[in-house]
Write an enzyme that holds these catalytic residues in place. Structure first.
Site, short mmCIF file in Angstrom:
data_model
loop_
_atom_site.label_atom_id
_atom_site.label_comp_id
_atom_site.label_asym_id
_atom_site.label_seq_id
_atom_site.Cartn_x
_atom_site.Cartn_y
_atom_site.Cartn_z
CG LEU A 195 -2.02 -1.15 1.45
CD1 LEU A 195 -3.31 -1.36 2.57
CD2 LEU A 195 -3.03 -0.85 0.01
N GLY A 196 1.82 1.31 0.36
CA GLY A 196 2.93 2.54 0.33
C GLY A 196 4.44 2.33 1.43
CG PHE A 197 7.81 4.02 0.37
CD1 PHE A 197 8.78 4.60 0.84
CD2 PHE A 197 6.92 3.80 -0.67
CE1 PHE A 197 9.22 6.04 -0.15
CE2 PHE A 197 7.34 5.00 -2.05
CZ PHE A 197 8.69 5.72 -1.84
CG ASP B 253 2.65 14.77 11.78
OD1 ASP B 253 3.06 15.55 10.94
OD2 ASP B 253 2.84 13.62 11.60
CB VAL C 207 1.49 0.47 4.73
CG1 VAL C 207 0.11 0.68 5.50
CG2 VAL C 207 2.30 1.99 5.49
CB ALA D 96 11.36 7.80 6.71
#
Length: 406
Positions: A60-62, A189, A68, A64
């Site tokens: 699904l993603g990455f 955040d 995922v 730092a």
């Protein structure tokens, strides 16, 4: 009559032979991150099963600190998201703030309405590599797209409509009230990429899995152990039903009601007490939320905070705050050892840099009349110099503009 327990699902079978191979000399995905070290990332493989339960379906993603993955829970027969963190350092030891925050949240017994608008954790586990290094993992229910991506679905990026913004806040503010008053957590955040929509139509997950099986994602085979996979987007996100927004990513979260100075928050969202290096509390999230509202409603930053070279500058940031909000009270300046750099003893701006020609009234471009005045009052109740004078999340939920009582 006792119901028989469900049997585990059989593992999916994956054929990777038709996948497009990326040139080994080309940096892709997490390899493009500054300071990338392959040994910091766990080598996940599509089709792999973790803890005899979670089978990886696609990436699904990455970021730092993690990659995922969409997985299938073979025991509970459901889709889940697996977040695999980079290696847990042992010397010197470091805190994984998101794991710490979720462990703390698991101890909170609460019926607060805002809890359901905080991303849930279903499970946590550790992956241990052959060299003994460990990687924390969190298992979440899958979510759809971020508010940031939701904004970009149209052909031209625009601000959220007023009614959509209000709907978002009626979920975000209860989440913050729960975190601040019952969990004693500051998120630190709050931004559009950390607000995600829940999934109402599981077809988006079924289609994701089918797409990976029929058309495997491109990948770069680094070694027999490590393959770098391309992330896959959900297919045509506008074709599926979205749910409500939830607050995600607790990687910067802090537990406790008061903290000594430390650099937190995205640069353009930093509260005055962070820039002036004083103690801070939950109210930094309220300032952060005010700046976020401006971003996603006006489709521009309230504070640009950049100098002539285009670099972030605390001096320019504070100058913009003074232009929009007026001179800060002496009480705040007396708390900061850095205030004399830009304010004189009487609390006046020293003029370096000169104050820009800014105001909330001129910068707000979408509302008129009493509705505009009410919105700006709402904004000012969050963007106050003194942290203790900012409205709490609970007080903001009763604001006339948000409640439609203008």
């Amino acid at each position: 009559m006792r119901r028989s327990p469900q049997l585990p699902s059989p593992p999916r079978r994956y054929q990777s032979g038709t996948a497009q191979l990326v040139d080994r000399d080309k940096a892709v995905e997490e390899e493009t991150l500054p300071g990338y070290d392959p040994e910091e990332f766990y080598p996940v493989h599509i089709g792999e099963i973790f803890h005899r339960k979670y089978q990886v379906l696609g990436k699904l993603g990455f970021g730092a600190t993690s990659t995922v993955w969409l997985c299938h829970d073979l025991r509970d027969h459901r889709y889940v998201t697996l977040k695999v963190y980079t290696r847990t350092p042992t010397s010197p030891p470091q805190i994984n703030r998101e794991v710490q925050a979720y462990r703390h949240l698991s101890t909170i017994r609460s019926s607060h309405a805002g809890r359901r608008f905080v991303r849930e954790v279903l499970d946590s586990l550790e992956l241990v590599r052959a060299d003994g290094s460990r990687h924390h993992c969190l298992v979440h229910p899958p979510l759809h797209i971020t508010i940031r991506d939701f904004q970009r679905l149209g052909r031209k990026s625009t601000g959220l409509p007023e009614d959509v913004l209000k709907g978002l806040l009626l979920h975000l503010l209860p989440a913050l009230d729960f975190l601040h008053t019952e969990a004693n957590i500051t998120h630190c955040d709050v931004k559009a990429s950390n607000l995600m929509l829940t999934i109402e139509d599981e077809g988006v997950l079924v289609d994701f899995e089918q797409a990976e099986r029929e058309n495997p994602c491109p990948r770069k085979v680094v070694s027999s152990e490590r393959t770098i996979y391309a992330s896959r987007d959900f297919r045509h996100p506008e074709d599926y039903n979205w749910g409500y927004p939830v607050l995600c990513d607790f990687g910067e979260a802090r537990i406790g009601s008061s903290h000594p100075y430390k650099v937190i928050q995205p640069e353009i969202y930093r509260a005055p007490e962070i820039i002036m290096e004083t103690e801070w509390s939950h109210s930094v999230d309220i300032w952060n939320t005010g700046c976020l509202i401006w971003d996603i409603f006006e489709n521009k930053h309230l504070f640009d905070a950049r100098n002539e070279e285009g670099e972030h500058s605390n001096r320019f940031h504070v100058a913009e705050m003074v232009a929009c909000l007026g001179t800060p009270p002496i009480e705040l300046l007396q708390r900061s050892e850095r205030a004399p750099l830009v304010f004189d003893e009487a609390g006046h701006w020293k003029g370096n840099p000169p104050l820009p020609q800014l105001s909330l009234e001129a910068s707000e471009e979408h509302l008129e009349g009493a509705n505009k005045a009410a919105f700006l009052n709402f904004m000012r109740s969050m963007l106050t110099w003194l942290p203790e004078e900012r409205n709490t999340a609970r007080e903001l939920l009763e604001d006339p503009w948000l409640c439609g009582r203008v």
